[in-house]
Motif scaffolding. Structure first.
Motif, PDB file in Angstrom:
ATOM      1  N   VAL A 106      -7.720   4.961  -3.329  1.00  0.00           N
ATOM      2  CA  VAL A 106      -6.603   3.582  -4.771  1.00  0.00           C
ATOM      3  C   VAL A 106      -7.647   2.588  -4.218  1.00  0.00           C
ATOM      4  O   VAL A 106      -8.064   1.765  -4.672  1.00  0.00           O
ATOM      5  CB  VAL A 106      -5.431   3.460  -4.644  1.00  0.00           C
ATOM      6  N   TYR A 107      -7.576   1.577  -3.139  1.00  0.00           N
ATOM      7  CA  TYR A 107      -7.558   1.088  -2.535  1.00  0.00           C
ATOM      8  C   TYR A 107      -9.239   0.631  -2.416  1.00  0.00           C
ATOM      9  O   TYR A 107     -10.172  -0.513  -3.543  1.00  0.00           O
ATOM     10  CB  TYR A 107      -7.901   0.689  -1.006  1.00  0.00           C
ATOM     11  N   GLY A 143      -2.115   3.881  -7.128  1.00  0.00           N
ATOM     12  CA  GLY A 143      -1.031   3.512  -6.111  1.00  0.00           C
ATOM     13  C   GLY A 143       0.032   4.493  -6.268  1.00  0.00           C
ATOM     14  O   GLY A 143       0.789   5.219  -5.942  1.00  0.00           O
ATOM     15  N   GLY A 190       4.048   1.072  -6.893  1.00  0.00           N
ATOM     16  CA  GLY A 190       2.639   0.312  -6.765  1.00  0.00           C
ATOM     17  C   GLY A 190       2.938  -1.100  -6.966  1.00  0.00           C
ATOM     18  O   GLY A 190       2.096  -1.603  -7.547  1.00  0.00           O
ATOM     19  N   ALA A 209       0.972  -1.046  -0.174  1.00  0.00           N
ATOM     20  CA  ALA A 209       0.319  -0.041  -0.020  1.00  0.00           C
ATOM     21  C   ALA A 209       0.947   1.322   0.137  1.00  0.00           C
ATOM     22  O   ALA A 209       0.920   2.473  -0.298  1.00  0.00           O
ATOM     23  CB  ALA A 209      -1.095   0.223   1.449  1.00  0.00           C
ATOM     24  N   TRP A 269       2.342  -4.561  -4.825  1.00  0.00           N
ATOM     25  CA  TRP A 269       0.725  -5.158  -5.581  1.00  0.00           C
ATOM     26  C   TRP A 269       0.594  -6.185  -6.448  1.00  0.00           C
ATOM     27  O   TRP A 269      -0.311  -7.472  -6.477  1.00  0.00           O
ATOM     28  CB  TRP A 269      -0.080  -4.201  -5.691  1.00  0.00           C
ATOM     29  N   TYR A 300      -5.797   7.192   0.931  1.00  0.00           N
ATOM     30  CA  TYR A 300      -5.489   6.560   0.191  1.00  0.00           C
ATOM     31  C   TYR A 300      -6.566   5.084  -0.007  1.00  0.00           C
ATOM     32  O   TYR A 300      -7.046   4.633  -1.490  1.00  0.00           O
ATOM     33  CB  TYR A 300      -4.548   5.263   0.887  1.00  0.00           C
TER      34      TYR A 300
END
Length: 433
Positions: free
Chosen positions: A398-399, A424, A230, A225, A233, A394
């Motif tokens: 993003v999430y 991310g 990024g 995260a 991930w 975030y």
């Protein structure tokens, strides 16, 4: 081992200065709460206020039932110079909106004082071991936990027992979980083994969060995260976690309309034996209980462990908490009210009598939370979503942006992981760490 490490309404409030009523001076403590009038906890806290004022006629607790966006409203009070002495919300939100913005009073010295009504001992000794430390920062204690909760798999006890399934609170494995879901689907074709209200993003992301942490480990999850590129991930463990969730969906374990189910529709189905299990927080007994049949039995077990996983035996642990604000004018009186509210035979008893789990020594455990106690006895604790729940920007940018379409099935596991990586990188490019 402990892994635990936003302009309105000002006309509704009295100032934090002394107020004159009935010919005498009274200290007025201004309290802004996340609850709305009529909610179960609002009613309990109002009873606390009434009793405290009865025992302390020189004090007034002026409550503003501000709702869940209380911390956003608090920003307006700060900008306007409006005194507020106490605020409550979940610990992660108080941390980011209050503590991290230097708005909270450090409480360590107060915690060394005697408890409410006592002349010896220390207030901190009323709390269960680790409960204050769980929500402290590296330089001290700024929050007082009120109810403490975990998340887990909530289930209809009678329905599972009739299917020959009796989960243990701790230690269920993913393979056992899948077998139980298959048994439920076979024995009860008109009952959904799993349920979800996909209208709430932070409910949706529970599934991937737990699976990703179970498979890859908490540190790897947090590092991914916070990876500015990024690319972290894209580790195979995260794709595996996404595929495990998609497998549940492809097998039809969730109710047919879960993608469009609007909270709390699914919870009502669960209370009426149309859904067997769902993942949620330990507020469920008090939230769902009033709409359930009188003979409905519920319990909880920890999110299943994964064979060979690097993040097994971890459980989310959080609290609705109070903070005393340095923009107020009645810090001492505010603390005295919180000491009353957490006194085992005063406010603490009122909370347990109302059926809420609290982190006070000797407090009775409401029957519906026996599973929570068992899990906490053997699992290590972590912040909500491994810490991401407290990182609101975030999570939003993003999430949840990536997780919501994945959870409802409009993107593939591979597309989901690619989204986390790309969004991310964009986020951290605009918000350098």
């Amino acid at each position: 081992m402990k892994l635990l490490a936003g302009m309105v309404g000002v006309g509704l409030l009295l100032s934090g200065c002394s107020a004159t009523q009935g010919g005498g001076d009274k200290s007025t403590v201004v309290y802004w709460s996340q609850f709305n009038k009529g909610e179960p906890l609002q009613l309990v806290i109002q009873d606390m206020i009434d009793q405290f004022e009865s025992e302390n006629p020189d004090m007034i607790i002026e409550a503003n039932w501000a709702g869940r966006d209380v911390l956003t409203k608090l920003q307006g009070a700060v900008q306007a110079g409006t005194p507020v002495d106490i605020v409550d919300q979940s610990n992660d939100r108080i941390l980011t909106a209050v503590v991290d913005n230097d708005l909270a009073v450090k409480l360590d010295d107060y915690l060394q004082e005697p408890s409410y009504g006592k002349t010896s001992g220390a207030w901190l000794d009323d709390f269960t071991p680790g409960s204050l430390e769980a929500f402290a920062t590296s330089d001290g204690t700024y929050m007082i936990p009120r109810e403490s909760y975990i998340s887990g798999m909530w289930y209809n006890v009678d329905l599972l027992q009739d299917a020959g399934i009796e989960p243990s609170a701790a230690g269920t494995t993913w393979d056992e979980f899948l077998e139980d879901l298959d048994t439920l689907a076979t024995k009860y074709p008109d009952v959904s083994p799993l349920g979800a209200d996909a209208s709430i993003d932070f409910y949706n992301n529970w599934w991937f969060s737990y699976l990703a942490i179970r498979v890859a480990g908490l540190e790897a999850f947090q590092n991914a995260a916070h990876d500015p590129t990024g690319e972290a991930w894209k580790q195979p463990e995260f794709l595996k976690a996404a595929e495990m969730l998609r497998d549940l969906q492809d097998k039809g374990y969730f109710q047919d309309d879960y993608q469009g189910s609007v909270y709390p529709a699914m919870q009502a189905e669960w209370a009426n034996s149309k859904v067997a299990l769902f993942l949620n927080g330990a507020w469920i007994p008090n939230e769902v209980g009033p709409q359930a049949p009188v003979d409905f039995k519920m319990d909880v077990f920890a999110f299943p462990n994964v064979d060979g996983g690097r993040g097994n035996d971890l459980v989310e642990y959080w609290s609705n908490a109070w903070a005393v604000l340095n923009i107020g004018k009645q810090s001492d009186a505010a603390v005295e009210f919180l000491q009353f509210a957490t006194s085992p035979d005063k406010g603490g008893k009122m909370l347990t009598d109302a059926g809420f789990p609290i982190p006070l020594k000797g407090a009775a455990t409401p029957a519906a939370f026996a599973g929570q106690d068992e899990i906490l006895a053997s699992y290590m604790t972590m912040e909500q979503r491994g810490g991401l729940q407290g990182e609101a920007a975030y999570s939003t940018d993003v999430y949840n942006l990536c997780d919501d379409p994945f959870f409802v099935g409009t993107t593939t596991p591979e597309e989901f992981i690619s989204c986390l990586a790309a969004e991310g990188a964009t986020y951290w490019d605009s918000n350098p760490q």
